[in-house]
Design a protein around this motif. Structure first.
Motif, PDB file in Angstrom:
ATOM      1  N   ALA A  45     -55.899   9.008 -13.106  1.00 56.20           N
ATOM      2  CA  ALA A  45     -56.395   8.035 -13.633  1.00 56.20           C
ATOM      3  C   ALA A  45     -58.130   7.934 -14.012  1.00 56.20           C
ATOM      4  O   ALA A  45     -58.438   7.349 -14.963  1.00 56.20           O
ATOM      5  N   PHE A  46     -58.770   8.600 -13.023  1.00 54.69           N
ATOM      6  CA  PHE A  46     -59.961   8.877 -13.292  1.00 54.69           C
ATOM      7  C   PHE A  46     -60.252   9.694 -14.494  1.00 54.69           C
ATOM      8  O   PHE A  46     -61.217   9.531 -15.356  1.00 54.69           O
ATOM      9  N   LYS A  47     -59.327  10.784 -14.829  1.00 53.48           N
ATOM     10  CA  LYS A  47     -59.375  11.736 -16.009  1.00 53.48           C
ATOM     11  C   LYS A  47     -59.270  10.659 -17.193  1.00 53.48           C
ATOM     12  O   LYS A  47     -60.075  10.817 -18.120  1.00 53.48           O
ATOM     13  N   LEU A  48     -58.369   9.736 -17.229  1.00 52.24           N
ATOM     14  CA  LEU A  48     -58.314   8.748 -18.296  1.00 52.24           C
ATOM     15  C   LEU A  48     -59.303   7.957 -18.323  1.00 52.24           C
ATOM     16  O   LEU A  48     -59.726   7.373 -19.706  1.00 52.24           O
ATOM     17  N   ALA A  49     -59.798   7.511 -17.158  1.00 53.29           N
ATOM     18  CA  ALA A  49     -61.132   6.663 -17.447  1.00 53.29           C
ATOM     19  C   ALA A  49     -62.353   7.287 -18.129  1.00 53.29           C
ATOM     20  O   ALA A  49     -63.073   6.736 -18.879  1.00 53.29           O
ATOM     21  N   PHE A  50     -62.669   8.637 -17.750  1.00 61.85           N
ATOM     22  CA  PHE A  50     -63.815   9.142 -18.411  1.00 61.85           C
ATOM     23  C   PHE A  50     -63.601   9.650 -19.822  1.00 61.85           C
ATOM     24  O   PHE A  50     -64.380   9.663 -20.770  1.00 61.85           O
ATOM     25  N   LEU A  51     -62.266   9.693 -20.225  1.00 59.36           N
ATOM     26  CA  LEU A  51     -61.842   9.773 -21.752  1.00 59.36           C
ATOM     27  C   LEU A  51     -62.061   8.471 -22.394  1.00 59.36           C
ATOM     28  O   LEU A  51     -62.670   8.431 -23.410  1.00 59.36           O
ATOM     29  N   ALA A  52     -61.779   7.532 -21.631  1.00 62.22           N
ATOM     30  CA  ALA A  52     -62.064   6.061 -22.358  1.00 62.22           C
ATOM     31  C   ALA A  52     -63.532   5.774 -22.503  1.00 62.22           C
ATOM     32  O   ALA A  52     -63.822   4.896 -23.295  1.00 62.22           O
ATOM     33  N   ARG A 124     -56.746  19.348 -19.440  1.00 60.66           N
ATOM     34  CA  ARG A 124     -57.955  19.260 -19.189  1.00 60.66           C
ATOM     35  C   ARG A 124     -58.719  18.592 -20.323  1.00 60.66           C
ATOM     36  O   ARG A 124     -58.269  18.613 -21.472  1.00 60.66           O
ATOM     37  N   ILE A 125     -59.724  17.948 -20.043  1.00 60.60           N
ATOM     38  CA  ILE A 125     -60.738  17.147 -21.047  1.00 60.60           C
ATOM     39  C   ILE A 125     -61.910  18.056 -21.266  1.00 60.60           C
ATOM     40  O   ILE A 125     -62.597  18.249 -20.357  1.00 60.60           O
TER      41      ILE A 125
END
Length: 126
Positions: A45-52, A124-125
């Motif tokens: 969810a943090f990974k998605l947050a930083f992409l958002a 990975r982002i």
């Protein structure tokens, strides 16, 4: 020139809802990290947050140290618990943004986030 366009796109993204999506993913990440079992899902969810937070200029790729079966199992659990609904939400917003010419770049970012929201483990982002 590309750097300036990315910066402008990210600022417009933040003003028109990106910060709210970021805060929602961040809150759900913290909620998932309350239990030990939820920590891996909270990290996704943090990974998605930083992409958002800053989607323009970032790319989603396969992680080089892919864990194989564990990533597959975690992606299946993620998909069943809520990943499909998150991805569908991003797809719907992507379609709505792509109705206008001005919204196409924002729609493309939602489609990128939908792909990550569907199967975040092993990604990975950059």
């Amino acid at each position: 020139m590309r750097l300036i366009m990315r910066l402008i796109g990210n600022i417009i993204w933040l003003v028109f809802g990106g910060i709210l999506v970021f805060l929602e993913y961040l809150a759900s990440g913290f909620a998932l990290c309350i239990t030990i079992i939820g920590i891996p899902f909270g990290i996704q969810a943090f990974k998605l947050a930083f992409l958002a937070l800053w989607p323009f200029g970032s790319t989603v790729s396969e992680a080089p140290q892919s864990a194989g079966c564990l990533n597959t199992l975690m992606n299946i659990i993620w998909l069943c618990i809520g990943g499909i609904w998150i991805a569908l939400t991003h797809i719907i917003f992507g379609i709505l943004f792509c109705i206008t010419i001005i919204g196409i770049p924002f729609g493309k970012q939602h489609f990128k986030m939908a792909g990550l929201a569907l199967t975040p483990f092993g990604k990975r982002i950059d």
